[in-house]
Scaffold this active site. Structure first.
Site, PDB file in Angstrom:
ATOM      1  N   GLY A  12       0.649  -1.189   0.145  1.00 46.68           N
ATOM      2  CA  GLY A  12      -0.040  -0.109   0.006  1.00 46.68           C
ATOM      3  C   GLY A  12       0.881   1.384  -0.095  1.00 46.68           C
ATOM      4  O   GLY A  12       0.298   2.175   0.443  1.00 46.68           O
ATOM      5  N   SER A  13       1.980   1.327  -0.504  1.00 45.88           N
ATOM      6  CA  SER A  13       2.807   2.472  -0.492  1.00 45.88           C
ATOM      7  C   SER A  13       2.143   3.475  -1.561  1.00 45.88           C
ATOM      8  O   SER A  13       2.299   4.740  -0.862  1.00 45.88           O
ATOM      9  CB  SER A  13       4.175   2.228  -0.913  1.00 45.88           C
ATOM     10  OG  SER A  13       4.465   1.899  -2.217  1.00 45.88           O
ATOM     11  N   ASN A  14       1.760   3.156  -2.676  1.00 53.39           N
ATOM     12  CA  ASN A  14       1.043   4.077  -3.430  1.00 53.39           C
ATOM     13  C   ASN A  14      -0.355   4.659  -2.510  1.00 53.39           C
ATOM     14  O   ASN A  14      -0.719   5.981  -2.795  1.00 53.39           O
ATOM     15  CB  ASN A  14       0.466   3.572  -4.833  1.00 53.39           C
ATOM     16  CG  ASN A  14       1.544   3.766  -5.720  1.00 53.39           C
ATOM     17  OD1 ASN A  14       1.885   4.706  -5.957  1.00 53.39           O
ATOM     18  ND2 ASN A  14       2.179   2.430  -5.962  1.00 53.39           N
ATOM     19  N   MET A  91      -4.424  -6.003  -7.179  1.00 51.34           N
ATOM     20  CA  MET A  91      -3.906  -7.166  -8.040  1.00 51.34           C
ATOM     21  C   MET A  91      -5.058  -8.344  -8.599  1.00 51.34           C
ATOM     22  O   MET A  91      -4.347  -9.492  -8.884  1.00 51.34           O
ATOM     23  CB  MET A  91      -2.628  -7.896  -7.452  1.00 51.34           C
ATOM     24  CG  MET A  91      -1.567  -7.072  -7.107  1.00 51.34           C
ATOM     25  SD  MET A  91      -0.819  -6.118  -8.637  1.00 51.34           S
ATOM     26  CE  MET A  91       0.024  -7.210  -9.276  1.00 51.34           C
ATOM     27  N   ASN A 108      -6.315   3.861 -12.035  1.00 47.96           N
ATOM     28  CA  ASN A 108      -5.124   2.881 -11.937  1.00 47.96           C
ATOM     29  C   ASN A 108      -3.726   3.471 -11.937  1.00 47.96           C
ATOM     30  O   ASN A 108      -3.591   4.250 -12.839  1.00 47.96           O
ATOM     31  CB  ASN A 108      -5.682   1.803 -12.643  1.00 47.96           C
ATOM     32  CG  ASN A 108      -4.655   0.495 -12.358  1.00 47.96           C
ATOM     33  OD1 ASN A 108      -4.369   0.276 -11.332  1.00 47.96           O
ATOM     34  ND2 ASN A 108      -3.902  -0.158 -13.616  1.00 47.96           N
ATOM     35  N   HIS A 110      -0.147   1.756 -13.077  1.00 51.14           N
ATOM     36  CA  HIS A 110       0.542   0.592 -13.674  1.00 51.14           C
ATOM     37  C   HIS A 110       1.877   0.931 -13.861  1.00 51.14           C
ATOM     38  O   HIS A 110       2.437   1.994 -14.315  1.00 51.14           O
ATOM     39  CB  HIS A 110      -0.034   0.443 -15.006  1.00 51.14           C
ATOM     40  CG  HIS A 110       0.269  -0.867 -15.717  1.00 51.14           C
ATOM     41  ND1 HIS A 110       0.197  -2.229 -15.133  1.00 51.14           N
ATOM     42  CD2 HIS A 110       1.267  -1.115 -16.745  1.00 51.14           C
ATOM     43  CE1 HIS A 110       0.573  -3.159 -15.741  1.00 51.14           C
ATOM     44  NE2 HIS A 110       1.366  -2.536 -16.517  1.00 51.14           N
ATOM     45  N   GLU A 175       6.193   6.429  -8.939  1.00 50.79           N
ATOM     46  CA  GLU A 175       4.770   6.253  -8.652  1.00 50.79           C
ATOM     47  C   GLU A 175       4.311   7.279  -7.498  1.00 50.79           C
ATOM     48  O   GLU A 175       3.051   7.557  -7.804  1.00 50.79           O
ATOM     49  CB  GLU A 175       4.519   4.853  -8.290  1.00 50.79           C
ATOM     50  CG  GLU A 175       5.136   3.977  -9.349  1.00 50.79           C
ATOM     51  CD  GLU A 175       4.528   2.620  -9.120  1.00 50.79           C
ATOM     52  OE1 GLU A 175       3.397   2.315  -8.781  1.00 50.79           O
ATOM     53  OE2 GLU A 175       5.486   1.619  -9.336  1.00 50.79           O
TER      54      GLU A 175
HETATM   55  C1  GAR Z   1       3.054  -0.859  -7.694  1.00 42.78           C
HETATM   56  O1  GAR Z   1       4.434  -0.750  -8.243  1.00 42.78           O
HETATM   57  C2  GAR Z   1       2.010  -0.663  -8.510  1.00 42.78           C
HETATM   58  O2  GAR Z   1       2.242   0.172  -9.811  1.00 42.78           O
HETATM   59  C3  GAR Z   1       1.691  -2.139  -9.100  1.00 42.78           C
HETATM   60  O3  GAR Z   1       1.978  -2.705  -7.917  1.00 42.78           O
HETATM   61  C4  GAR Z   1       2.847  -2.135  -6.766  1.00 42.78           C
HETATM   62  C5  GAR Z   1       2.107  -1.938  -5.450  1.00 42.78           C
HETATM   63  O4  GAR Z   1       2.749  -1.323  -4.608  1.00 42.78           O
HETATM   64  N1  GAR Z   1       0.450  -2.323  -9.618  1.00 42.78           N
HETATM   65  C6  GAR Z   1       0.263  -3.382 -10.282  1.00 42.78           C
HETATM   66  O5  GAR Z   1       1.271  -4.157 -10.906  1.00 42.78           O
HETATM   67  C7  GAR Z   1      -0.908  -3.597 -10.935  1.00 42.78           C
HETATM   68  N2  GAR Z   1      -1.194  -4.450 -12.004  1.00 42.78           N
HETATM   69  P1  GAR Z   1       2.207  -0.754  -3.522  1.00 42.78           P
HETATM   70  O6  GAR Z   1       1.160  -1.837  -2.683  1.00 42.78           O
HETATM   71  O7  GAR Z   1       3.190  -0.386  -2.492  1.00 42.78           O
HETATM   72  O8  GAR Z   1       1.490   0.445  -3.675  1.00 42.78           O
END
Ligand code: GAR
Length: 196
Positions: A12-14, A91, A108, A110, A175
């Protein structure tokens, strides 16, 4: 303020970057829910610590019955009436039945420069292709996976000793800048492209 729900699957860093940006009193949106498809998602505790309501809807008991899983997602969303839904490392593939009613209101992020590398393993695919540039994209979600109008992109160089892990880490830093910048504009009704 626009009401924002955020779907996560992992760390969940984003999501944290979005919630922290929305702490600004001048931000046009506020977080109303963080939902994960597993109670183990590390991001749930982070969201709670940030004061955002959380819920998990485990996809596994639905055993591949995506419409039933999506009905459970909608039941949680209905409780908080979001205006905008942000996928942030979520995911699970969502079907047209779920996406269509949200079209124009769902975003979203990506980890590639779309339209390159839709789907999984984007960083290793960029390395295998010998790309000298890589990055991430924020886009509006349509029923086609990793498609839809692009709201912004951020680019990073590929270094010669990069592994998928070092490249992913470089992209992730971007991101965390790109997604908040895009959500801010989007929530204010501005779909002008962001380039970082
Ligand atoms: C991020 O890099 C995001 O772009 C990617 O998963 C990671 C989640 O990190 N998303 C995908 O691959 C979508 N198909 P986070 O949980 O630390 O935000």
């Amino acid at each position: 303020k626009k009401r924002v729900a955020i779907f996560i699957s992992g760390g969940g860093s984003n999501m944290v970057s979005l919630v922290e940006d929305m702490a600004d009193p001048d931000h046009p949106a506020k977080p109303v829910l963080v939902l994960a498809n597993s109670a183990d998602a590390g991001g749930l505790a982070k969201a709670s610590d940030l004061g955002v309501p959380v819920v998990s809807v485990d996809h596994r008991p639905f055993k591949g019955d995506r419409p039933a899983f999506e009905a459970a997602l909608n039941a949680e969303l209905d409780k908080v009436s979001p205006d905008i839904l942000c996928l942030a490392g979520f995911m699970r593939v969502l079907t047209e039945g779920f996406v269509a009613p949200w079209e124009g209101r769902m975003l979203n992020i990506h980890p590639s420069l779309l339209p390159k590398y839709k789907g999984l393993h984007t960083h290793s695919r960029a390395l295998e292709a010998g790309d000298n540039e890589h990055g991430c994209t924020v886009h509006m979600v349509t029923p086609v996976l990793d498609d839809g109008p692009i709201l912004g992109q951020a680019r990073v160089p590929v270094e010669k000793d990069d592994t998928a892990e070092t490249l992913a880490a470089r992209v992730l830093v971007k991101e965390h800048q790109l997604y908040p910048a895009c959500l801010r504009r989007f929530a204010a009704g501005d779909t002008t492209r962001v380039d970082l």
